[in-house]
Structure formats: structure tokens, C-alpha cells
Design a protein around this motif. Structure first.
Motif, PDB file in Angstrom:
ATOM      1  N   PRO A   1      23.850 -24.639 -32.785  1.00  0.00           N
ATOM      2  CA  PRO A   1      22.905 -25.748 -32.628  1.00  0.00           C
ATOM      3  C   PRO A   1      22.045 -25.564 -31.374  1.00  0.00           C
ATOM      4  N   GLY A   2      22.619 -24.995 -30.330  1.00  0.00           N
ATOM      5  CA  GLY A   2      21.871 -24.747 -29.093  1.00  0.00           C
ATOM      6  C   GLY A   2      20.717 -23.789 -29.305  1.00  0.00           C
ATOM      7  N   GLU A   3      20.972 -22.749 -30.095  1.00  0.00           N
ATOM      8  CA  GLU A   3      19.905 -21.783 -30.380  1.00  0.00           C
ATOM      9  C   GLU A   3      18.756 -22.443 -31.137  1.00  0.00           C
ATOM     10  N   ILE A   4      19.104 -23.243 -32.145  1.00  0.00           N
ATOM     11  CA  ILE A   4      18.075 -23.930 -32.935  1.00  0.00           C
ATOM     12  C   ILE A   4      17.270 -24.866 -32.024  1.00  0.00           C
ATOM     13  N   GLU A   5      17.983 -25.585 -31.183  1.00  0.00           N
ATOM     14  CA  GLU A   5      17.343 -26.524 -30.269  1.00  0.00           C
ATOM     15  C   GLU A   5      16.358 -25.813 -29.333  1.00  0.00           C
ATOM     16  N   TYR A   6      16.731 -24.597 -28.952  1.00  0.00           N
ATOM     17  CA  TYR A   6      15.887 -23.809 -28.057  1.00  0.00           C
ATOM     18  C   TYR A   6      14.647 -23.273 -28.783  1.00  0.00           C
ATOM     19  N   LEU A   7      14.833 -22.847 -30.044  1.00  0.00           N
ATOM     20  CA  LEU A   7      13.742 -22.203 -30.785  1.00  0.00           C
ATOM     21  C   LEU A   7      12.771 -23.198 -31.416  1.00  0.00           C
ATOM     22  N   LEU A   8      13.291 -24.366 -31.789  1.00  0.00           N
ATOM     23  CA  LEU A   8      12.480 -25.327 -32.548  1.00  0.00           C
ATOM     24  C   LEU A   8      11.154 -25.702 -31.865  1.00  0.00           C
ATOM     25  N   PRO A   9      11.144 -25.939 -30.545  1.00  0.00           N
ATOM     26  CA  PRO A   9       9.870 -26.296 -29.901  1.00  0.00           C
ATOM     27  C   PRO A   9       8.813 -25.189 -29.964  1.00  0.00           C
ATOM     28  N   LEU A  10       9.225 -23.960 -30.279  1.00  0.00           N
ATOM     29  CA  LEU A  10       8.248 -22.867 -30.377  1.00  0.00           C
ATOM     30  C   LEU A  10       7.493 -22.906 -31.705  1.00  0.00           C
ATOM     31  N   VAL A  11       7.979 -23.750 -32.634  1.00  0.00           N
ATOM     32  CA  VAL A  11       7.344 -23.838 -33.956  1.00  0.00           C
ATOM     33  C   VAL A  11       6.381 -25.011 -33.974  1.00  0.00           C
ATOM     34  N   ASP A  12       5.092 -24.731 -33.926  1.00  0.00           N
ATOM     35  CA  ASP A  12       4.074 -25.774 -33.978  1.00  0.00           C
ATOM     36  C   ASP A  12       2.715 -25.138 -34.240  1.00  0.00           C
ATOM     37  N   TYR A  13       2.241 -25.287 -35.473  1.00  0.00           N
ATOM     38  CA  TYR A  13       0.985 -24.623 -35.848  1.00  0.00           C
ATOM     39  C   TYR A  13      -0.209 -25.107 -35.020  1.00  0.00           C
ATOM     40  N   ARG A  14      -0.105 -26.315 -34.442  1.00  0.00           N
ATOM     41  CA  ARG A  14      -1.230 -26.816 -33.634  1.00  0.00           C
ATOM     42  C   ARG A  14      -1.437 -25.982 -32.371  1.00  0.00           C
ATOM     43  N   ARG A  15      -0.409 -25.245 -31.988  1.00  0.00           N
ATOM     44  CA  ARG A  15      -0.560 -24.392 -30.803  1.00  0.00           C
ATOM     45  C   ARG A  15      -0.942 -22.950 -31.156  1.00  0.00           C
ATOM     46  N   ILE A  16      -1.373 -22.756 -32.419  1.00  0.00           N
ATOM     47  CA  ILE A  16      -2.069 -21.509 -32.765  1.00  0.00           C
ATOM     48  C   ILE A  16      -3.545 -21.801 -32.524  1.00  0.00           C
ATOM     49  N   LYS A  17      -4.089 -21.232 -31.475  1.00  0.00           N
ATOM     50  CA  LYS A  17      -5.473 -21.551 -31.118  1.00  0.00           C
ATOM     51  C   LYS A  17      -6.425 -20.520 -31.721  1.00  0.00           C
ATOM     52  N   LEU A  18      -7.362 -21.029 -32.520  1.00  0.00           N
ATOM     53  CA  LEU A  18      -8.332 -20.151 -33.165  1.00  0.00           C
ATOM     54  C   LEU A  18      -9.686 -20.335 -32.496  1.00  0.00           C
ATOM     55  N   SER A  19     -10.272 -19.249 -32.038  1.00  0.00           N
ATOM     56  CA  SER A  19     -11.604 -19.319 -31.453  1.00  0.00           C
ATOM     57  C   SER A  19     -12.617 -18.705 -32.410  1.00  0.00           C
ATOM     58  N   PHE A  20     -13.474 -19.557 -32.972  1.00  0.00           N
ATOM     59  CA  PHE A  20     -14.459 -19.079 -33.933  1.00  0.00           C
ATOM     60  C   PHE A  20     -15.525 -18.210 -33.276  1.00  0.00           C
ATOM     61  N   ALA A  21     -15.726 -18.391 -31.961  1.00  0.00           N
ATOM     62  CA  ALA A  21     -16.773 -17.640 -31.262  1.00  0.00           C
ATOM     63  C   ALA A  21     -16.508 -16.129 -31.338  1.00  0.00           C
ATOM     64  N   ASP A  22     -15.239 -15.738 -31.144  1.00  0.00           N
ATOM     65  CA  ASP A  22     -14.944 -14.301 -31.164  1.00  0.00           C
ATOM     66  C   ASP A  22     -13.801 -13.958 -32.135  1.00  0.00           C
ATOM     67  N   THR A  23     -13.590 -14.801 -33.132  1.00  0.00           N
ATOM     68  CA  THR A  23     -12.478 -14.687 -34.094  1.00  0.00           C
ATOM     69  C   THR A  23     -11.198 -14.176 -33.419  1.00  0.00           C
ATOM     70  N   SER A  24     -10.826 -14.879 -32.336  1.00  0.00           N
ATOM     71  CA  SER A  24      -9.584 -14.507 -31.661  1.00  0.00           C
ATOM     72  C   SER A  24      -8.506 -15.554 -31.918  1.00  0.00           C
ATOM     73  N   VAL A  25      -7.261 -15.116 -31.815  1.00  0.00           N
ATOM     74  CA  VAL A  25      -6.111 -15.972 -32.062  1.00  0.00           C
ATOM     75  C   VAL A  25      -5.203 -15.941 -30.839  1.00  0.00           C
ATOM     76  N   PHE A  26      -4.778 -17.109 -30.401  1.00  0.00           N
ATOM     77  CA  PHE A  26      -3.920 -17.177 -29.219  1.00  0.00           C
ATOM     78  C   PHE A  26      -2.736 -18.092 -29.500  1.00  0.00           C
ATOM     79  N   LEU A  27      -1.546 -17.546 -29.325  1.00  0.00           N
ATOM     80  CA  LEU A  27      -0.348 -18.378 -29.408  1.00  0.00           C
ATOM     81  C   LEU A  27      -0.079 -18.885 -27.998  1.00  0.00           C
TER      82      LEU A  27
END
Lengths: 225, 356
Positions: free
Chosen positions: B159-185
Motif C-alpha cells: 500500500p505504501g508503494e501505491i500511495e507513493y506512486l499515485l500522485p505521479l499519475v495526473d494527465y493535467r500535468r502533461i504539458k503540451l506546448s503548441f508553439a514548438d510541439t513539445s511535451v513536458f512531464l
């Protein structure tokens, strides 16, 4: 293993295997029957072979119900030749006098068959109409056909191995299953037994696939899973 | 016979030329079609050309029906090449893929990618928004830990591992920049895993190539993800069965299909039992654990991408959703079957009710 098989048994055995469960009824003349047929060619020049066979099937109106085509890469040295099975009998086209046999002989001469070919392809043409019996098992490593086995035998266990790992194959009562695999998930072991044309067992990590030859008669064209 | 066949001897190693040759002669043939009675047309043999290949972590089996075998196998060759290209771009496991490059630079810097990867990620984020985050391509850290899609022994995370990893899952923090078609996690440790969409997308791309090459009738099955077009033998529709989630040889339903894609999310192919409980590869981005409400969900949609995404979504949702525009069949965890959206034409046949 397969290399040995093809080398020793040669072209006739290879045709005989295709004659299927009914066995080799005898060499016959094509004048009488062309109902269901299968035509296998081991060749180094697939495009020309396909052209020649296609014009033959059209000229002689073979396979009115449709013709199935499959292509398999082989490894090693094989005897390239043509095997024509009409109904369930292997046709000795080089000795028969009918027009279809003459045409087959001509195609064989054009393709310079029989002769030994390194890493050839196996081209399989067969009528889709009529009854199909699942008799042969194809074993692939990656996309290469490495073994052809009869489904009508008892095989306690045979190890199929490649650079990735292995699976253990067993055959009984006309069905094949994988009893052990070197990969971690054992998905292929859990897939159970297969015996109908078109069914296959796949070990993805080891890239080994065992498939019952042909598409067979089934109620569905494919299964969503 | 029609004069649509290639003149023998007109063989070239160059595929483009050859395919063009076929098309040209067929076009000429079409000019004559008016003059020919229908009975002659009916005699044209349709060859069923089958190709099976290892691709995208599964076997891709295609049967196409066409009047010319060589033209058909070349079209299939190009279609498989196209799927292979898509896989190389989007794979989680291939270290040279654009997705791997993005993942390596999580929390470090934006990675400029091709328009194709960029627009697919943009669509993936929109799917996530539309589906309340139940479909989330930032699931990577969790799918990696569970290990169902790699050849590693799966172990039960604490359960500790899941608790640690879960906050890393969030598609809103995949940043897409249309200006230079770049992707930033945004956060180190984040990982994109397109497992729930890339295969569908690659299939759609391959199908497009097949159709461009003039192949109208085909049935493609990529490890249970299916896309069909045109007709099967004897002018009937292609018929698709849905696997019984607890019986590898059994079907729960079958239906006719034309120009459609089918995808299934199930708990039965990649799974492991721990303490008598089944843990499988369809992970819920809200909990970090495999979804528990369904055994399988099958969705029919115009594209394999949509079918793929919606099957994952409905599997995790575990109840009918009237906002889904496409037909689906859902096997709940108690084995009961529910379905929606099928029209009369589909000829849906339910085989049985299921009980675990």
C-alpha cells in the motif's frame, strides 16, 4: 529440426503431409476431379510464383468458392517444389497428361523447380469452399515458420527453443497445447488447447507461435478478447 | 476473364510502379464494365490473403479479400510497415521512441516531438477530460510497478508503494506546448504509457494505408482488437465473437460487423493471482489498483482508437453510460452481462449468462 525434416523427406513427403487425414489415396489424374484443391509451392521467387499460380487458377477456374492464400518464411536449405492436392489426393502432375498438369509442369520448369533453395518462402493456395480438416500444426519463431507437425500424433512434450527462450509443446487427440514456458507470465500455458483451423497459441515474450494451419470452418471470423 | 489482370512479364521490384500498374489496368477494365453482363463480373475470383506477424506486443492477423494476390500482399506489407512505424514512435518499451524520450526527461525539460505524437497526446488528454480521468495515459509509474506489460515477475505492491506512486499519475500535468510541439512531464518520475490507445491508433493508421491501396474487404485482428471493412465470403458480413472471460474456448456473444473497430478490456489475459485474488493489467488511475467491477468490456466504434479508449473507461466505470454513442457489451464481476447501443442490423447473439 524442421530443416532436417524438409531435407530428408523432400518434396513428395511434403505433398503427402498436405493430403491430410485421409492420407495419400494414390496419385491421380486431374481430368476427373477439381473440387477442393490445395497448391503449395516452396520457392525463392514469390512474386513470379504467385502470378503464375493466379493465372492458372483463373484459366482452369479452380476454387470457384474463393481461394485462400498464405505465405510463410522458411529458414535454411529446402527442396523447392510444387505440390498439388486435388480433393485429398496428391497429383503427379509431371506424369499426367491433362492440361492442368501440363500447365503445372510448365510453371515448375519456369521456376526451375525442383531445386534446393536457401531461406525460401512457402506459398499455400487452397480453395475455401468445401470441408476443411485441421491436420497440420505450424510452429513459428518470430515470423519464420520453423516446424510443421501433424496434429494426428501423440507428442508428450517437445521443447521449441529460440534465442529468447522456450515453450514445451504437447499434442494429443488432435489438439495442441503449451505445457511450460520460460517466460514469466505463462499466458500461453493458460490459453488451453487448440485444434481448429486458424486457432493459435502465442508466447509473446519468446516470440513463439503455434497455429493450426488454415482458417478452418468457424461460426465467427475472429474473436474480440 | 476481365482484362483487369496485369500483363504477365510486367513485373517490377519497385512496389509503387507495380501497384500503379494494377490500378491503371483496373481503371481501364472499369471502362469496359458497362459493356459486360453481370454474370461475367461474378466470376472474378476474390483471393483471401492472410498475413500473421508479431507486432505491438501481440500477433496481428489480417485476412484481406482482393482480385490480385500480389497487389494485396504488397498493400498488407505497407500496412504492417505503417503499424510498425507507429509502434516505434509511441512504444513505452522501445528506448528510442518519442514517448521514452519524453519519459526520460520528466521533471527535467520539455521534449520536442513530431506532430503525430503531439496530436495523439493532445487527443489522449481530451479523452481523459471527457471520461472523468478514468482513461489516463500518465498511468506509466503504476503500470511499470505492476509489470503486467513486460516480461517480469509481477509482485504485489505494498500500500505504501501505491500511495507513493499515485500522485505521479495526473494527465493535467502533461504539458503540451503548441508553439514548438513539445511535451513536458512536470514532475520527475512521471511516465506516459500509451498502452490504452497506441495500438488502436496504429491499427487505424495501418487500415488507412490498406484502404489507400485499394483493399476494401478485410478483417484485422491484433490480439483481440479487431477492425473490419467490406464483406466476408459469399457477400455476408464479417462475424465477430466475444471471448468468454473465464473460458478461453467459449464465447459470450457474437455479432455482424461492417466497417467498424472492436476493442476489449479484460481481466483474463494479463493477470496474476495473489492470495486468491485476481490482479490484472487494467489499472484504475484513481486507486492505483486493477479495476474490480468488470471481467470484460467490449466496445464497437468507428475507429480502433475510440474503441480502445472507451473499453478501458467502461471497464473501470463498471456500469452503463448513456453518453457513450457506440454499442458495448459488459460482463460485470458477478458474471452478469449487460449491453447497450446495438441496432437490429448487428444481429447480436448472446450465448449465455455468466456466473463465475
Amino acid at each position: 529440426m524442421i530443416r532436417r525434416d524438409f531435407l530428408t523427406k523432400g518434396a513428395i513427403a511434403f505433398g503427402g503431409a498436405l493430403a491430410g487425414a485421409a492420407g495419400l489415396k494414390g496419385i491421380l489424374d486431374v481430368r476427373d476431379v477439381v473440387g477442393t484443391f490445395s497448391l503449395d509451392v516452396v520457392t525463392g521467387d514469390p512474386a513470379s510464383t504467385i502470378d503464375a499460380v493466379q493465372s492458372l487458377t483463373e484459366a482452369f477456374n479452380l476454387g470457384q468458392g474463393g481461394v485462400r492464400f498464405e505465405e510463410h518464411q522458411l529458414v535454411g536449405s529446402h527442396v523447392g517444389d510444387i505440390a498439388f492436392v486435388s480433393g485429398s489426393s496428391l497429383v503427379d502432375f509431371r506424369r499426367s497428361g491433362d492440361a492442368l498438369s501440363a500447365r503445372l509442369s510448365r510453371i515448375a520448369r519456369q521456376l526451375d523447380l525442383p531445386r534446393r533453395i536457401d531461406d525460401p518462402v512457402l506459398l499455400q493456395f487452397a480453395s475455401t469452399g468445401g470441408r476443411s480438416t485441421a491436420t497440420e500444426l505450424h510452429v513459428y519463431s518470430g515470423d519464420t515458420l520453423i516446424q510443421r507437425k501433424s496434429l494426428h500424433q501423440n507428442l508428450e512434450s517437445e521443447r521449441i527453443e529460440n534465442r529468447h527462450g522456450y515453450v514445451d509443446l504437447a499434442i494429443s487427440n488432435g489438439a495442441a497445447r503449451i505445457t511450460a514456458a520460460s517466460c514469466k507470465h505463462k499466458t500461453c500455458v493458460n490459453m488451453g488447447a487448440i485444434g481448429r483451423g486458424g486457432q493459435s497459441l502465442v508466447c509473446i515474450p519468446n516470440q513463439i507461435r503455434v497455429a493450426v494451419a488454415g482458417r478452418g470452418l468457424k461460426s465467427v471470423d475472429g474473436i474480440a478478447s | 476473364m476481365l482484362p483487369s489482370r496485369r500483363v504477365s512479364g510486367q513485373r517490377s521490384e519497385r512496389q509503387g510502379y507495380r501497384v500503379t500498374g494494377v490500378f491503371l489496368s483496373r481503371r481501364i477494365a472499369q471502362l469496359f464494365l458497362f459493356l459486360l453482363p453481370n454474370s461475367l463480373l461474378a466470376e472474378d475470383i476474390l483471393y483471401e490473403v492472410s498475413v500473421d506477424k508479431f507486432l505491438m506486443g501481440t500477433t496481428v492477423e489480417t485476412t484481406a479479400r482482393h482480385t490480385d494476390i500480389n497487389a494485396c500482399r504488397e498493400a498488407l506489407f505497407l500496412a504492417y510497415k505503417e503499424m510498425e512505424r507507429g509502434e516505434a514512435l509511441l512504444s513505452y518499451h522501445q528506448s528510442k521512441s518519442e514517448v521514452s524520450e519524453i519519459n526520460r526527461n520528466a521533471g527535467v525539460r520539455p521534449v520536442s516531438v513530431g506532430a503525430e505524437t503531439f496530436t495523439l497526446l493532445d487527443r489522449a488528454k481530451k479523452h481523459a477530460d471527457d471520461l472523468n480521468g478514468l482513461f489516463d495515459v500518465s498511468i506509466g509509474p503504476l503500470s511499470e510497478r505492476w509489470g503486467f506489460s513486460s516480461d517480469r515477475e509481477s509482485t504485489l505492491p505494498t500500500p505504501g508503494e501505491i500511495e507513493y506512486l499515485l500522485p505521479l499519475v495526473d494527465y493535467r500535468r502533461i504539458k503540451l506546448s503548441f508553439a514548438d510541439t513539445s511535451v513536458f512531464l512536470e514532475t520527475a518520475g512521471m511516465k506516459i504509457d500509451l498502452g490504452g490507445i497506441a495500438k488502436g491508433y496504429a491499427i487505424d493508421r495501418g487500415i488507412e494505408v490498406l484502404k489507400e491501396q485499394g483493399i476494401e474487404h478485410f478483417f484485422l485482428n491484433a490480439g483481440g482488437d479487431i477492425r473490419v471493412s467490406g464483406m466476408a465470403k459469399d457477400g455476408r458480413s464479417w462475424r465477430v465473437g466475444i471471448r468468454h472471460p473465464r473460458d478461453p474456448a467459449g464465447l459470450i456473444a457474437s455479432f455482424d460487423l461492417e466497417d467498424h473497430a472492436v476493442a476489449t478490456s479484460g481481466d483474463y489475459e494479463r493477470y496474476k493471482m495473489f492470495d486468491g485474488r485476481r490482479y490484472h493489467h487494467v489499472l484504475d488511475p484513481r486507486t492505483g489498483y486493477p479495476g474490480t467491477k468488470c471481467q470484460s468490456v467490449t466496445v464497437l466504434a468507428p475507429t480502433a482508437e475510440e474503441a480502445d479508449v472507451l473499453a478501458t473507461y467502461l471497464f473501470l466505470l463498471g456500469e452503463p453510460d448513456d453518453s457513450i454513442a457506440w454499442p458495448y457489451i459488459m460482463v460485470l464481476s458477478d458474471g452478469s452481462v449487460t449491453h447497450g447501443g446495438f441496432t437490429e442490423d448487428a444481429k447480436l447473439v448472446l450465448e449465455t449468462d455468466l456466473h463465475d
